[in-house]
Scaffold this motif. Sequence first.
Motif, mmCIF file in Angstrom:
data_model
loop_
_atom_site.group_PDB
_atom_site.id
_atom_site.type_symbol
_atom_site.label_atom_id
_atom_site.label_comp_id
_atom_site.label_asym_id
_atom_site.label_seq_id
_atom_site.Cartn_x
_atom_site.Cartn_y
_atom_site.Cartn_z
ATOM 1 N N VAL A 1 0.839 -1.207 0.000
ATOM 2 C CA VAL A 1 0.000 0.000 0.000
ATOM 3 C C VAL A 1 0.871 1.254 0.000
ATOM 4 C CG1 VAL A 1 -1.709 1.299 1.312
ATOM 5 C CG2 VAL A 1 -1.900 -1.188 1.126
ATOM 6 N N ILE A 2 1.889 1.232 0.836
ATOM 7 C CA ILE A 2 2.730 2.423 0.965
ATOM 8 C C ILE A 2 3.515 2.684 -0.314
ATOM 9 C CG2 ILE A 2 4.790 3.310 2.150
ATOM 10 C CD1 ILE A 2 3.705 1.979 4.685
ATOM 11 N N LEU A 3 4.114 1.650 -0.838
ATOM 12 C CA LEU A 3 4.946 1.844 -2.017
ATOM 13 C C LEU A 3 4.115 2.142 -3.259
ATOM 14 C CD1 LEU A 3 7.614 -0.923 -1.399
ATOM 15 C CD2 LEU A 3 7.762 1.521 -0.938
ATOM 16 N N GLU A 4 2.872 1.641 -3.303
ATOM 17 C CA GLU A 4 2.006 2.001 -4.419
ATOM 18 C C GLU A 4 1.616 3.468 -4.353
ATOM 19 O OE1 GLU A 4 -1.241 -0.648 -4.321
ATOM 20 O OE2 GLU A 4 -0.101 -2.392 -5.052
ATOM 21 N N GLU A 5 1.272 3.946 -3.165
ATOM 22 C CA GLU A 5 0.962 5.370 -3.023
ATOM 23 C C GLU A 5 2.210 6.214 -3.262
ATOM 24 O OE1 GLU A 5 -1.886 6.641 -2.716
ATOM 25 O OE2 GLU A 5 -2.985 4.767 -2.455
ATOM 26 N N HIS A 6 3.330 5.655 -2.916
ATOM 27 C CA HIS A 6 4.579 6.393 -3.094
ATOM 28 C C HIS A 6 5.012 6.434 -4.545
ATOM 29 C CE1 HIS A 6 8.761 7.622 -2.271
ATOM 30 N NE2 HIS A 6 8.243 8.126 -1.165
ATOM 31 N N SER A 7 4.400 5.591 -5.375
ATOM 32 C CA SER A 7 4.785 5.540 -6.777
ATOM 33 C C SER A 7 4.390 6.789 -7.542
ATOM 34 C CB SER A 7 4.155 4.310 -7.453
ATOM 35 O OG SER A 7 2.732 4.413 -7.437
ATOM 36 N N THR A 8 3.618 7.699 -6.915
ATOM 37 C CA THR A 8 3.274 8.957 -7.589
ATOM 38 C C THR A 8 4.516 9.813 -7.813
ATOM 39 O OG1 THR A 8 2.782 9.938 -5.430
ATOM 40 C CG2 THR A 8 0.957 8.998 -6.648
ATOM 41 N N CYS A 9 5.602 9.508 -7.088
ATOM 42 C CA CYS A 9 6.856 10.248 -7.255
ATOM 43 C C CYS A 9 7.878 9.358 -7.944
ATOM 44 C CB CYS A 9 7.393 10.718 -5.904
ATOM 45 S SG CYS A 9 6.235 11.726 -4.976
ATOM 46 N N GLU A 10 7.476 8.776 -9.069
ATOM 47 C CA GLU A 10 8.361 7.833 -9.740
ATOM 48 C C GLU A 10 9.643 8.504 -10.210
ATOM 49 O OE1 GLU A 10 6.132 6.143 -12.832
ATOM 50 O OE2 GLU A 10 4.878 4.885 -11.537
ATOM 51 N N ASN A 11 9.532 9.742 -10.621
ATOM 52 C CA ASN A 11 10.707 10.421 -11.150
ATOM 53 C C ASN A 11 11.653 10.896 -10.049
ATOM 54 O OD1 ASN A 11 9.654 10.092 -13.740
ATOM 55 N ND2 ASN A 11 8.545 12.045 -13.642
ATOM 56 N N GLU A 12 11.207 10.859 -8.817
ATOM 57 C CA GLU A 12 12.024 11.333 -7.714
ATOM 58 C C GLU A 12 12.735 10.154 -7.030
ATOM 59 O OE1 GLU A 12 9.657 13.513 -5.007
ATOM 60 O OE2 GLU A 12 8.931 14.943 -6.504
ATOM 61 N N VAL A 13 13.922 10.414 -6.559
ATOM 62 C CA VAL A 13 14.685 9.407 -5.836
ATOM 63 C C VAL A 13 14.330 9.532 -4.355
ATOM 64 C CG1 VAL A 13 16.979 8.571 -5.254
ATOM 65 C CG2 VAL A 13 16.525 9.511 -7.539
ATOM 66 N N SER A 14 13.610 8.535 -3.833
ATOM 67 C CA SER A 14 13.156 8.575 -2.452
ATOM 68 C C SER A 14 14.174 7.861 -1.578
ATOM 69 C CB SER A 14 11.783 7.909 -2.338
ATOM 70 O OG SER A 14 11.421 7.801 -0.995
ATOM 71 N N TRP B 1 8.256 -11.567 -1.047
ATOM 72 C CA TRP B 1 8.568 -10.177 -1.382
ATOM 73 C C TRP B 1 8.682 -9.947 -2.887
ATOM 74 C CZ3 TRP B 1 8.376 -6.380 2.091
ATOM 75 C CH2 TRP B 1 8.424 -6.716 3.458
ATOM 76 N N ASN B 2 8.284 -10.921 -3.659
ATOM 77 C CA ASN B 2 8.312 -10.769 -5.111
ATOM 78 C C ASN B 2 7.401 -9.609 -5.535
ATOM 79 O OD1 ASN B 2 8.704 -11.381 -7.891
ATOM 80 N ND2 ASN B 2 6.751 -12.494 -7.901
ATOM 81 N N GLY B 3 7.935 -8.727 -6.319
ATOM 82 C CA GLY B 3 7.204 -7.532 -6.739
ATOM 83 C C GLY B 3 7.637 -6.290 -5.976
ATOM 84 N N LEU B 4 8.124 -6.469 -4.774
ATOM 85 C CA LEU B 4 8.628 -5.334 -3.994
ATOM 86 C C LEU B 4 10.151 -5.248 -4.057
ATOM 87 C CD1 LEU B 4 6.320 -5.605 -0.853
ATOM 88 C CD2 LEU B 4 6.105 -4.048 -2.792
ATOM 89 N N LEU B 5 10.783 -6.406 -3.993
ATOM 90 C CA LEU B 5 12.227 -6.466 -4.155
ATOM 91 C C LEU B 5 12.560 -6.951 -5.566
ATOM 92 C CD1 LEU B 5 13.261 -8.105 -0.746
ATOM 93 C CD2 LEU B 5 13.255 -5.691 -1.347
ATOM 94 N N GLU C 1 5.793 -17.502 -10.041
ATOM 95 C CA GLU C 1 5.464 -17.840 -11.420
ATOM 96 C C GLU C 1 5.974 -16.785 -12.394
ATOM 97 O OE1 GLU C 1 1.315 -18.397 -11.613
ATOM 98 O OE2 GLU C 1 1.281 -20.160 -10.288
ATOM 99 N N LYS C 2 6.216 -15.603 -11.900
ATOM 100 C CA LYS C 2 6.707 -14.518 -12.752
ATOM 101 C C LYS C 2 8.061 -14.863 -13.364
ATOM 102 C CE LYS C 2 8.197 -9.705 -12.353
ATOM 103 N NZ LYS C 2 8.401 -8.578 -11.437
ATOM 104 N N TRP C 3 8.827 -15.680 -12.709
ATOM 105 C CA TRP C 3 10.157 -16.017 -13.208
ATOM 106 C C TRP C 3 10.102 -16.971 -14.414
ATOM 107 C CZ3 TRP C 3 13.011 -17.278 -7.940
ATOM 108 C CH2 TRP C 3 13.117 -16.064 -7.189
ATOM 109 N N PHE C 4 8.950 -17.652 -14.615
ATOM 110 C CA PHE C 4 8.852 -18.666 -15.664
ATOM 111 C C PHE C 4 7.723 -18.339 -16.648
ATOM 112 C CE2 PHE C 4 9.878 -20.562 -11.512
ATOM 113 C CZ PHE C 4 11.215 -20.883 -11.732
#
Length: 795
Positions: free
Chosen positions: A601-614, A674-678, A722-725
Amino acid sequence: MAHRPKRTFRQRAADSSDSDGAEESPAEPGAPRELPVPSSAEEGPPSGGGRAQVAGRPHRVRGPRGRGRVWASSRRATKAAPRADEGSGVQGDAGKRGGDGTESRTLDVSTDEEDEIHHSSESKDDQGLSSDSSSSLGEKELSSTVKIPDAAFIQAARRKRELARAQDDYISLDVQHTSSISGMKRESEDDPESEPDDHEKRIPFTLRPQTLRQRMTEESISRNEETSEESQEDEKQDTWEQQQMRKAVKIIEERDIDLSCGSGSSKVKKFDTSISFPPVNLEIIKKQLNTRLTLLQETHRSHLREYEKYVQDVKSSKSTIQNLESSSNQALNCKFYKSMKIYVENLIDCLNEKIINIQEIESSIHALLLRQAMTFMKRRQDELKHESTYLQQLSRKDETSTSGIFAVDEKTQWILEEIESRRTKRRQARVLSGNCNHQEGTSSDDELPSAEMTDFQKSQGDILQKQKKVFEDVQDDFCNIQNILLKFQQWREKFPDSYYEAFISLCIPKLLNPLIRVQLIDWNPLKLESTGLKEMPWFKSVEEFMDSSVEDSEKESSSDKKVLSAIINKTIIPRLTDFVEFLWDPLSTSQTTSLITHCRVILEEHSTCENEVSKSKQDLLKSIVSRMKKAVEDDVFIPLYPKSAVENKTSPHSKFQERQFWSGLKLFRNILLWNGLLTDDTLQELGLGKLLNRYLIIALLNATPGPDVVKKCNQVAACLPEKWFENSAMRTSIPQLENFIQFLLQSAHKLSRSEFRDEVEEIILILVKIKALNQAESFIGEHHLDHLKSLIKED
């Protein structure tokens, strides 16, 4: 200054000589002394006895001390003058009756009387209170130092002094006190026989109020003080005389200069009849008058123009004032800005005062949770150490006793009993819940004794009570996030230009930080039942504030739309990082699942600043990776025992090995969640490189091939993302799975020659799932398992 009395230098010289003589007279043994004055009842020719009595009593001498007190105060002069007059009159009569034999004594007395008169007049002169008549009288008396004044003369001088004192320029100071003191002194002087002689005095054994010697000492001290005061007054007098003399000389010089200038000008202005003037012409006079009149008219017109201009300026100023007063919008704007300024200042003051309490409460709850987490971690490591040591000792035959009974220390025995007790309780709970597929070792051993749990809940309750009292004395406008945002929303709607120019969107996260931290005190992201961020009141209020933004589309991406992401970046992520570093247990599936939910939830909301280095986001991810590395290094332990020790599935060695394998597999699953976050590289390095290939594969290789091994391999494959295959053209698996694939092929070879042929099909399915298609085809062709080719084609 203008009424300063006159003073002659001759009088000052006489005063100086008399004063010096008076000061030196007591010190000289042969100097004449003042005789005691007899009272009116004792008048008569002095006898030898009386003279001897006077000579034998030096302490009765009344000399310059009395005159010193006269100079110090005008009240003492009033009382000392009559004594001097009486003494002079009596001594004059005594001189006449005593003849030549008493001439020197009479002269001394008259001289003292003259000094008395002189000092009284000089005291009046220093204070500006004497008149010209008294001054002239003092000069005449001083000029005739040999002449003895008679009683009539002294009475006349006394009356003149009394008249001078009665004038307006004389101000009496406490006359009654002075007169009473003077009267007491006169009585002591008039009664010379009232005191006994020195040889007749009785020795005092008790303290008396004050002796004659003490009084004489005090009089001597006062005389010295008054003498110093007189010298200061003389210096002031000299300074004043010099100033007056300089002023007089200066005035005379100025008068001389004026007279010289006046005489010179008179000489210049003197009319000379020889000089001839031009004849007077009426036309010339008229022309000059007209010219003068023209100049005056032009000056008048210029003044009129300036006056008209000033009048117009006054009118325009008045109209401007009226317009401003009548303009209600400007007044309202000013009032709004002023109220907003006061509100923000009060809000900042309130938050600055409360931030200290907030930090203390945060530290308390963090310390409480940290103590609990450290308790669980230390207990798990201690139990693992003791149980492993016990099994190692049990496997050694040489450490057993001769009777066949293995000796165990009390502490290890107590720990083993505690472990088994908690496991039994968990089994009973699973049976009641109907969970029969649970594997030993996958449970989170986080149970606390009832006493410790009660203490924990009590401490947590006390902290939450403090949390509720933080803003109990604060109005809602200063502690309710919705009300605070409403204030800024009104500003944005009324005056958007000034709102955006003030960069309010950058200030709001800082203002709301303490208020949000208060709401997060009882928030534990490691618990599944914890409240989600989107359900929190502050989150909803900020979302409403962002949705009500009236900005145009060009500014939406750079102003109020970033308020929520800024709050998450500055407030939520740092708190979440602290939980990860100090409180999170990667072996706990429930904690990991809850933490991943909040992080998404946090990182998705934080994705509004994609161009910024957080930086906060990077710190959070780094702390997650670091904590999982530490768990792999410290908490994973899969022992290897001889096959003879693990063949029996009910043996302690086999059970302990199974529990440790499933515990490691649990950590493997939690890491891959943690797949998708890391990043994939990070997960493959941690999960596959450090955990699977280093611990799990070794444990599988040590096990006997069979259904249990295939089951464990299925669980390992199920944890892989499953994303890896997803690539359909992929024929070979990822490099980190090469060891796992080789183990599957070896197990399939062994099982194909045994009775467990059904498990070979499951191994082929695992190879197909992880995209090891080439290895699966080669195995099927090698063992002529044509019925399994359909599995590869279906994939």
